[in-house]
Design an enzyme around this catalytic site. Structure first.
Site, PDB file in Angstrom:
ATOM      1  N   LYS A 190       0.985  -1.072   0.098  1.00  0.00           N
ATOM      2  CA  LYS A 190       0.118   0.038   0.019  1.00  0.00           C
ATOM      3  C   LYS A 190       0.697   1.062   0.110  1.00  0.00           C
ATOM      4  CE  LYS A 190      -1.448   3.039   2.265  1.00  0.00           C
ATOM      5  NZ  LYS A 190      -1.190   4.362   2.160  1.00  0.00           N
ATOM      6  N   GLU A 264       7.246   0.502  12.832  1.00  0.00           N
ATOM      7  CA  GLU A 264       8.615   1.289  12.748  1.00  0.00           C
ATOM      8  C   GLU A 264       8.201   2.957  12.742  1.00  0.00           C
ATOM      9  OE1 GLU A 264      10.978   3.899  12.224  1.00  0.00           O
ATOM     10  OE2 GLU A 264      10.972   3.129  10.054  1.00  0.00           O
ATOM     11  N   CYS A 297      13.419   9.277   9.986  1.00  0.00           N
ATOM     12  CA  CYS A 297      13.053   9.081  11.221  1.00  0.00           C
ATOM     13  C   CYS A 297      13.925   8.881  12.454  1.00  0.00           C
ATOM     14  CB  CYS A 297      12.115   7.912  11.542  1.00  0.00           C
ATOM     15  SG  CYS A 297      12.867   6.390  10.675  1.00  0.00           S
ATOM     16  N   GLU A 396       8.404  15.057  17.434  1.00  0.00           N
ATOM     17  CA  GLU A 396       9.030  14.770  16.130  1.00  0.00           C
ATOM     18  C   GLU A 396       8.784  15.802  14.927  1.00  0.00           C
ATOM     19  OE1 GLU A 396      10.357  11.105  13.273  1.00  0.00           O
ATOM     20  OE2 GLU A 396       8.226  11.298  13.798  1.00  0.00           O
TER      21      GLU A 396
END
Length: 503
Positions: A190, A264, A297, A396
């Site tokens: 996806k 993750e 990340c 973040e």
């Protein structure tokens, strides 16, 4: 020629999905505009999956797993397909790099270099076909009439839904699909609406190498229709890379139906700079914060240093972050391209404003480049005197922003590094290797490097706390795509047979 001026996007069927071994028309007449973040123009249009399309993809993967040949092939037979995929990815490297730059603004030369890795990933997992413990024989146990043959077999978990982020789609597909395929799973890839190109190219490669129908399926969907993939009881496992917010949602849905998932997620990674390390060298290493426009990340986004050395580190960082060449990703002199998405640029700007409102000192950057009127650009930014409890230090940002956080001592620095809801990556800067190892063992992080940003996909990757669950990459990356089964036989089998991938 500048790839932006190429005649056509290198995708044969952007208006279709790859389902059950064929390119099929969407069930709905809807599509996504894929925006070039450098020009803000439409790069191309890609089909948008609706509920019926997701249903068809899952049904194809389910049928291929339950009744198709794929799970019954030997591991070495599946490895041959992985090597063929690797060869095809190498041939399509230029196409994948063009898509990566055009969709997300990645510096083109860096994208080309990074795309040397995905073929190696497929080959790495192909090589594991001979050595991974899919079948482990335990010592025989005595029985009243003879002996019991004991073994642990690791069978494919089943149908896998792989949800791919926009910031690095090619390697992310490889990290998820390669171990899944080796294990005998079937997959539904996806892709994100912002960067569906790699998903299309990889589906073309799946068709080219002759994967059995339904083993590899590919759709592009928004969040609402992606959730249908997560909810579907025919999907045995979800593997997701993306935001912690989305990860929480996925985990709650999978938990409700007791589905397997690997997540993750985000990071707020710390660079702990000890008192014996050269600050100019540390500042140079922290230049990786703005690579890929900070949309990584695991990027080191918090620099923790003792108060008496903070000013010297700030001066060195200002030299490193100022004068970075920002501009067109296809220009060979460009070091930093745009952020991938308008809403991401706007989000980063909100954090920049919050940092100043909360009392942090803006050292350099903090705005859009004045000379660039179009594109989602942000200057590489350094904040000093950042409170570890502030928004700037806690959230973040996913942009080229570094926060310098003062510590009272080494012990305090370690405490500050661990005082976060994340735990994806970290680094220790010191000339003393034993000291580095000692501090590394105390940091609550899935990866800890020494004297720079470090990562090794051949070992493992994943996070502590809200940075995710499970591990990808390396041998560790195979286990989440298997289910362990204990088998106890009353006699020695005559042969291994061809059941569920026994070599």
């Amino acid at each position: 020629m500048n790839p932006r001026h190429a005649v056509a996007v290198p995708i044969r069927h952007p208006d279709r999905f790859f389902i059950g071994g064929s390119w099929v028309q969407p069930s709905e007449d809807t599509s996504f505009n894929v925006i070039d973040p450098t020009t803000e123009d439409v790069f191309y249009r890609a089909a948008a999956a609706g509920p019926d399309d997701v249903d068809r993809a899952v049904a194809a993967a389910r049928a291929a797993f339950d009744t198709g040949p794929w799970p019954t092939l030997t591991y070495t037979e599946r490895a041959d397909y992985l090597r063929a995929i690797a060869a095809a990815v190498r041939r399509r490297r230029a196409d994948l790099a063009m898509l990566w730059s055009g969709e997300t603004g990645a510096v083109h030369s860096q994208a080309l270099d990074a795309l040397l890795t995905p073929p190696e990933i497929y080959e790495f997992y192909a090589d594991l076909a001979e050595s991974f413990p899919f079948v482990e024989r335990y010592p025989d146990a005595p029985d009243g009439t003879g002996r019991l043959i004991r073994m642990l077999v690791r069978e494919p978990v089943g149908v896998v839904g792989a949800i791919i982020p926009w910031n690095g789609p090619s390697p992310m597909i490889a990290f998820k699909a390669a171990p899944a395929l080796l294990s005998g799973c079937t997959v539904v890839i996806k892709s994100s609406p912002e960067a569906p190109g790699a998903g299309h190219v990889m589906a073309e490669i799946a068709e080219e190498v002759g994967l059995p129908p339904g083993v590899w399926n590919a759709v592009t969907a928004d969040r609402e229709n992606s959730e249908l993939l997560v909810r579907d009881p025919r999907v045995d496992k979800i593997t997701f890379t993306g935001s912690t917010t989305a990860g929480r949602r996925i985990a709650s849905i999978c938990g409700d139906r007791v589905a397997r998932c690997t997540l993750e997620l985000g990071g707020k990674s710390a660079a702990v700079i000890l008192d014996d390390y050269d600050l100019a060298a540390a500042a140079s290493a922290l230049g990786t914060t703005w690579h890929w426009a900070g949309q990584v990340c695991a990027a080191l986004t918090r620099a923790i240093v003792t108060r008496d050395r903070q000013d010297d580190l700030i001066a060195a960082l200002k030299d490193t972050f100022t004068g970075v060449k920002i501009g067109d990703p296809y220009d060979e002199s460009t070091q930093l391209g745009p952020l991938a998405i308008r809403r991401q640029r706007d989000r980063v700007e909100r954090f920049l404003l919050a940092g100043q409102e909360e009392g942090a000192t803006l050292v350099t950057g903090g705005r859009r480049p004045e000379r660039l009127e179009r594109g989602f650009f942000i200057e590489p930014t350094v904040f000093a005197n950042v409170d570890n409890r502030s928004t700037l230090a806690r959230e973040e940002i996913f942009g080229p922003v570094l926060s310098v956080i003062p510590a009272d001592s080494e012990e305090h620095a370690i405490a500050l590094a661990n005082d976060t809801s994340y735990g994806l990556n970290a680094s220790v800067f010191t000339n003393d290797t034993d000291r580095a190892l000692s501090v590394a063992r105390r940091l609550r992080s899935g990866t800890v490097g020494h004297n720079g940003f470090r990562s090794d996909w051949k070992i493992a990757f994943g996070g502590f706390k809200q940075s995710g669950t499970g591990r990808e990459c390396g041998r560790e990356g195979v286990y989440p795509f298997t289910e362990s089964k204990t088998v106890i036989l009353a006699a020695e089998p005559a042969g291994s047979g061809r059941c569920r991938g026994v070599n």
